[in-house]
Design a protein around this motif. Structure first.
Motif, short mmCIF file in Angstrom:
data_model
loop_
_atom_site.label_atom_id
_atom_site.label_comp_id
_atom_site.label_asym_id
_atom_site.label_seq_id
_atom_site.Cartn_x
_atom_site.Cartn_y
_atom_site.Cartn_z
N ILE A 56 14.64 39.27 135.97
CA ILE A 56 13.39 38.85 136.61
C ILE A 56 12.22 39.78 136.25
O ILE A 56 11.07 39.35 136.18
CB ILE A 56 13.61 38.72 138.15
N SER A 57 12.53 41.06 135.97
CA SER A 57 11.45 42.01 135.64
C SER A 57 11.21 42.13 134.14
O SER A 57 10.22 42.76 133.74
CB SER A 57 11.81 43.41 136.17
N LEU A 58 12.08 41.58 133.33
CA LEU A 58 11.97 41.82 131.88
C LEU A 58 10.59 41.44 131.32
O LEU A 58 10.03 42.19 130.49
CB LEU A 58 13.09 41.10 131.13
N PRO A 59 9.98 40.31 131.75
CA PRO A 59 8.67 39.96 131.18
C PRO A 59 7.57 40.96 131.53
O PRO A 59 6.51 40.95 130.90
CB PRO A 59 8.36 38.58 131.80
N ASP A 60 7.80 41.82 132.56
CA ASP A 60 6.76 42.76 133.01
C ASP A 60 6.72 44.04 132.18
O ASP A 60 5.77 44.81 132.30
CB ASP A 60 6.99 43.15 134.48
N TYR A 61 7.75 44.31 131.40
CA TYR A 61 7.75 45.55 130.63
C TYR A 61 6.93 45.35 129.37
O TYR A 61 7.11 44.38 128.64
CB TYR A 61 9.18 45.99 130.28
N GLY A 62 6.00 46.29 129.15
CA GLY A 62 5.04 46.14 128.07
C GLY A 62 5.65 46.33 126.69
O GLY A 62 6.82 46.72 126.56
N ARG A 78 23.68 35.98 132.26
CA ARG A 78 23.45 34.73 131.50
C ARG A 78 22.04 34.22 131.78
O ARG A 78 21.34 33.73 130.90
CB ARG A 78 24.49 33.67 131.88
N LYS A 79 21.59 34.36 133.05
CA LYS A 79 20.22 33.95 133.42
C LYS A 79 19.20 34.82 132.68
O LYS A 79 18.16 34.34 132.22
CB LYS A 79 20.01 34.08 134.94
N ALA A 80 19.51 36.12 132.59
CA ALA A 80 18.60 37.04 131.89
C ALA A 80 18.50 36.67 130.41
O ALA A 80 17.42 36.68 129.81
CB ALA A 80 19.09 38.48 132.06
N ILE A 84 15.15 35.80 128.06
CA ILE A 84 14.82 36.47 126.81
C ILE A 84 14.54 35.43 125.72
O ILE A 84 13.57 35.53 124.97
CB ILE A 84 15.96 37.42 126.38
N ARG A 85 15.40 34.42 125.69
CA ARG A 85 15.25 33.36 124.68
C ARG A 85 14.00 32.51 124.95
O ARG A 85 13.15 32.36 124.08
CB ARG A 85 16.51 32.48 124.71
N ASP A 86 13.85 32.05 126.20
CA ASP A 86 12.75 31.11 126.50
C ASP A 86 11.39 31.79 126.41
O ASP A 86 10.40 31.15 126.05
CB ASP A 86 12.93 30.52 127.91
N LEU A 87 11.32 33.09 126.78
CA LEU A 87 10.02 33.78 126.81
C LEU A 87 9.79 34.64 125.55
O LEU A 87 8.80 35.37 125.48
CB LEU A 87 9.90 34.66 128.07
N HIS A 88 10.73 34.57 124.61
CA HIS A 88 10.62 35.33 123.35
C HIS A 88 10.34 36.81 123.61
O HIS A 88 9.36 37.37 123.13
CB HIS A 88 9.51 34.75 122.45
N LEU A 89 11.19 37.42 124.42
CA LEU A 89 10.99 38.83 124.79
C LEU A 89 11.56 39.73 123.69
O LEU A 89 12.72 40.15 123.75
CB LEU A 89 11.64 39.12 126.15
#
Ligand SMILES: C[S@@+](CC[C@H](N)C(=O)[O-])C[C@H]1O[C@@H](n2cnc3c(N)ncnc32)[C@H](O)[C@@H]1O
Length: 228
Positions: A56-62, A78-80, A84-89
């Motif tokens: 849930i926090s992964l998109p917040d890391y710069g 699996r949710k994480a 990663i895949r959907d938001l291209h992190l």
């Protein structure tokens, strides 16, 4: 209802939570998560998120960070992975199933260890914090979001009384600040940088520790050196 606090209980609890976790706990801890991410981004570098959960926090890391995530729960991870895949992190190096108390990383591997809502879920919080210190580089930071329980009084009694129920849900309510103080004193290699109350109800805190740059010499070792 089982009352034991162990990894098996935790894995079962978070397998139940995984499908609905973000819906239930997303907005509730948004401010605390944002504050933690700001603290992480200020340090940057190689970051380990312990108990990364659904990511849930992964998109917040710069983009100043390269992030590794670990968690005991495969369904949460699996949710994480989907995020990663959907938001291209692209700054997330990888995710692994791992026990926070015994991690497969060499000493001094990371610039920051971040753990949000995790310290109160592990069977042995102090041993887990020791493991955070081990894998953290000297001068690095530990960033926690955690519930801080009452040290005494009626709130502490209620928290202790409710703990068998919250164990089933996957966390403990009672975790007074004094436990952190005693851990810092015993550890000898960390200091408290910040403790800031966070919603909901101010019962949670953003807590930051820094690992001292030089290992603290133990008095008996100093004596041995002087004698030798
Ligand atoms: C309350 S959730 C927090 C998830 C996420 N950090 C957040 O901010 O919402 C606790 C997470 O810690 C994980 N966890 C609990 N005990 C663990 C352990 N010993 N090692 C690794 N992860 C653990 C759980 O599987 C779960 O994903």
């Amino acid at each position: 209802m089982g009352t034991e606090f162990n990894n098996d209980t935790i894995e079962k609890a978070y397998a139940r939570w995984a499908p609905i976790y973000d819906l239930v706990f997303g907005a509730l801890f948004e401010r605390a998560r944002r504050a933690a991410a700001e603290a992480v981004n200020r340090v940057g570098g190689r970051v380990l998120e312990v108990g990364v959960g659904t990511g849930i926090s992964l998109p917040d890391y710069g983009r100043v960070t390269r992030v590794v995530g670990v968690d005991l729960s495969e369904p949460m991870l699996r949710k994480a992975q989907e995020k990663i895949r959907d938001l291209h992190l692209t700054n997330v190096e990888g995710l692994s199933v791992m026990d926070a108390e015994r991690m497969a990383f060499p000493d001094s591997s990371f610039d920051v260890i971040v753990a949000q809502l995790v310290v109160t879920t592990v069977p042995d919080p102090e041993a887990t914090l020791d493991e955070f210190v081990r894998v953290l580089k000297p001068g690095g930071e530990i960033v926690l979001v955690s519930r801080v329980g009452a040290d005494k009084g009626p709130r502490r009694v209620v928290e202790q009384w409710l703990t068998p129920i919250t164990r089933f849900l996957g966390w403990r309510l009672e975790f007074p600040w004094g436990r952190y103080e005693r851990w810092v004193e015993r550890s000898g290699s960390v200091r408290v940088v910040e403790r800031r109350a966070m919603p909901p109800f101010g019962h949670f805190s953003l807590i930051r520790f820094a690992k001292t740059k030089a290992a603290v010499a133990q008095p008996d070792r100093l004596e041995a050196q002087a004698a030798g």
